[in-house]
Design a protein around this motif. Structure first.
Motif, short mmCIF file in Angstrom:
data_model
loop_
_atom_site.label_atom_id
_atom_site.label_comp_id
_atom_site.label_asym_id
_atom_site.label_seq_id
_atom_site.Cartn_x
_atom_site.Cartn_y
_atom_site.Cartn_z
N HIS A 86 0.73 -1.13 -0.02
CA HIS A 86 0.12 -0.10 0.23
C HIS A 86 0.80 1.36 0.06
O HIS A 86 1.46 1.46 0.77
N GLN A 89 0.25 3.83 2.67
CA GLN A 89 0.61 3.33 4.08
C GLN A 89 2.07 3.62 4.36
O GLN A 89 2.57 3.03 5.24
N LEU A 100 -5.37 -6.31 13.27
CA LEU A 100 -5.69 -5.83 12.17
C LEU A 100 -6.73 -4.65 12.16
O LEU A 100 -6.66 -3.74 11.79
N TRP A 103 -5.98 -1.48 14.00
CA TRP A 103 -4.73 -1.05 13.34
C TRP A 103 -5.26 -0.05 12.13
O TRP A 103 -4.77 0.94 11.84
N LEU A 104 -6.20 -0.68 11.45
CA LEU A 104 -7.07 0.13 10.44
C LEU A 104 -7.50 1.30 10.97
O LEU A 104 -7.51 2.41 10.49
N THR A 108 -4.39 3.67 9.81
CA THR A 108 -4.53 3.39 8.31
C THR A 108 -5.61 4.24 7.71
O THR A 108 -5.41 4.93 6.95
N ARG A 212 -11.24 -3.21 -1.36
CA ARG A 212 -10.25 -3.35 -0.15
C ARG A 212 -10.37 -4.60 0.59
O ARG A 212 -9.45 -5.38 0.67
N PHE A 213 -11.59 -4.93 1.08
CA PHE A 213 -11.90 -6.52 1.45
C PHE A 213 -13.36 -6.46 1.86
O PHE A 213 -14.02 -5.37 1.76
N HIS A 240 -7.68 -8.43 -0.20
CA HIS A 240 -7.33 -8.83 1.09
C HIS A 240 -8.38 -10.31 1.52
O HIS A 240 -9.62 -10.10 1.16
N GLU A 243 -7.13 -12.90 6.86
CA GLU A 243 -5.89 -12.52 7.21
C GLU A 243 -5.93 -12.82 8.84
O GLU A 243 -5.10 -13.10 9.60
N HIS A 279 -2.58 -12.47 1.92
CA HIS A 279 -2.68 -12.97 3.15
C HIS A 279 -3.04 -14.61 3.09
O HIS A 279 -2.21 -15.60 3.27
N SER A 304 4.09 -8.55 7.73
CA SER A 304 2.83 -7.96 8.26
C SER A 304 2.19 -9.15 9.22
O SER A 304 1.60 -8.59 10.25
N ASP A 330 3.41 -6.16 2.11
CA ASP A 330 2.33 -5.42 2.73
C ASP A 330 2.76 -4.24 3.63
O ASP A 330 2.06 -3.93 4.62
#
Ligand code: GUN
Ligand code: ZN
Length: 443
Positions: A86, A89, A100, A103-104, A108, A212-213, A240, A243, A279, A304, A330
């Motif tokens: 990314h 990022q 995750l 963190w997002l 992020t 994104r996911f 993604h 993960e 992932h 990651s 990642d």
């Protein structure tokens, strides 16, 4: 490429050095030539490709008229291919979090919101490509953000550097903060379509449809992305999958009818050749068979996954089910731009997940997974990630003497595999003396 004629460079160039490549890029069988000659030739399309590679003693007479750069003492090896990263990022790297989803949310998403500003996007894209090249990465499948400006900045900067790069606008129309959430599925898909028209196939650039996911796309947006993926078969898809345990539970709640997380993507037509899923940690045998059947690839992101405590990629299962896979940083979940750090982490993960029956990933296999193997996963075998004749001339110049410890350990190595392994474990950006992009040796 034709917009930037290479008046300053001869059509053919030759380099005398130690050489490392994969004669059959489909397999990890590596070839090493201690005293080799590499010859590049620029085509009418402005792209420099490998015209000859092999022992200096065998090749030099036939290429005596080509100006030859003497890089004896250095190793020329394929530019690295990063299967998942990314660029937005870059400033998120090294941000700690409890997994995750926190963190997002904490780091992020707020950083990515800033990419609505074209000046910010340009500045970060410039830094990003400088950093990739410092680390010897010449092709990267890259997430931009949910802003057209972020994609334009990415491609403009890649084009200026004549890089082979793939990227796309992130699709996320729900469960995302203001400033990052798409106003509507329709608009996000229209913007995707016009970015495909604008950038895909221009010079060495390629577009990737980028939901994104599953949790941050409505079913409508996912269906639209799948339709675009079917209409534009040469375009890549990146997303993604599987993960993190909390993420997987969330997907099961949002898509109760799907057999698995992967099945959400299958149901909308997003699994096909040139689909790369980051992932792929918590898949079952049916998922792996489905990926193999569709020709979709896994981007393995070991730094990651260790950093965010997401889990271990199962290399042996992927191999057994013939799932295409390759290595990825990642960044910013990943902790380094360095392919050496990524290969080292992949080795560690390989020991964790397959070590129970005594398997280790060999140095040459790790190297392949980050070069020709990653190119194969992208459907770009014979194009990048290798120095076989016909491949594009993107390569790294490695100095095995770059640090006192590297010099000492590589000299003491008994075999090529030991030397490569020492570089993987001890190497970083200091090992990469120079990165040659499209046959331009640069400064
Ligand atoms: N899942 C959805 N978005 C992201 C992201 O930006 N990084 C990682 N590692 N996983 C994700
Ligand atoms: Zn990612």
């Amino acid at each position: 490429m034709s917009k930037q004629p290479e008046h300053d460079l001869p059509t053919q160039q030759a380099y005398r050095a130690s050489l490392l490549w994969f004669p059959d890029g489909d397999s990890d069988q590596i070839q090493f030539e201690a005293d080799g000659l590499l010859v590049t030739e620029r085509g009418d399309d402005g792209v420099a490709r490998i015209a000859a590679i092999g022992p200096y003693a065998l090749l030099h007479a036939a290429h005596a008229q080509v100006a030859c750069t003497d890089w004896r003492g250095r190793w020329l090896a394929p530019g690295f291919v990063d299967l998942h990263i990314h660029y937005a990022q870059t400033d998120v790297i090294a941000s700690p979090a409890d997994g995750l989803l926190p963190w997002l949310n904490h780091y992020t998403f707020p950083q990515e919101t800033r990419f609505a500003d074209p000046a910010h996007a340009r500045e970060v894209a410039q830094f990003y490509f400088d950093e990739l090249m410092r680390h010897g990465v010449t092709t990267a499948l890259t997430f931009a953000t949910a802003h057209v400006a972020s994609v334009d900045a990415f491609f403009e900067q890649a084009q200026q550097r004549q890089l082979r790069m793939i990227g796309g606008r992130v699709l996320q129309d729900r469960h995302s903060p203001d400033g990052l959430r798409d106003r509507s599925a329709e608009q996000s898909l229209l913007e995707t379509e016009s970015l495909i028209q604008k950038w895909h196939g221009v010079d060495r650039l390629g577009y990737a449809i980028t939901p994104r996911f599953a949790p941050t796309s409505s079913p409508k947006q996912l269906h639209g992305a799948g339709l675009l993926a079917q209409q534009h078969s040469s375009v890549w898809v990146q997303t993604h999958v599987a993960e993190n345990a909390d993420e997987i539970r969330w997907v099961a709640e949002l898509f109760p009818q799907a057999r698995s997380y992967l099945d959400v993507y299958e149901n909308v037509g997003l699994l096909r050749e040139r689909s790369v899923l980051a992932h792929c940690l918590h898949l079952d045998a049916n998922d792996r068979d489905l990926m193999a059947e569709r020709g979709a690839a896994a981007a393995v992101c070991p730094t990651s996954n260790l950093f965010l405590d997401s889990g271990f990629f199962h290399f042996q299962e992927a191999q057994a089910h013939r799932v295409l896979h390759g290595l990825a940083s990642d960044v910013g979940g990943g902790t380094s731009f360095s392919p050496f750090h990524t290969m080292h982490a992949a080795y560690t993960v390989g020991r964790q997940s397959v070590g129970r029956d005594g398997h280790s990933l060999s140095a040459q296999h790790l190297w392949w997974l980050h070069t020709a193997g990653a190119a194969k996963a992208l459907g770009l075998a014979g194009v990048c990630g290798n120095l076989a004749v016909g491949c594009e001339a993107d390569f790294v110049v490695l100095n095995p003497q770059a640090t006192p410890l590297l010099a000492r350990r590589t000299v003491a190595a008994d075999s090529l595999d030991e030397q490569l392994f020492a570089m993987i474990v001890l190497g970083d950006d200091r090992l990469v003396e120079r990165t040659v992009v499209n046959g331009r040796p640069g400064a």
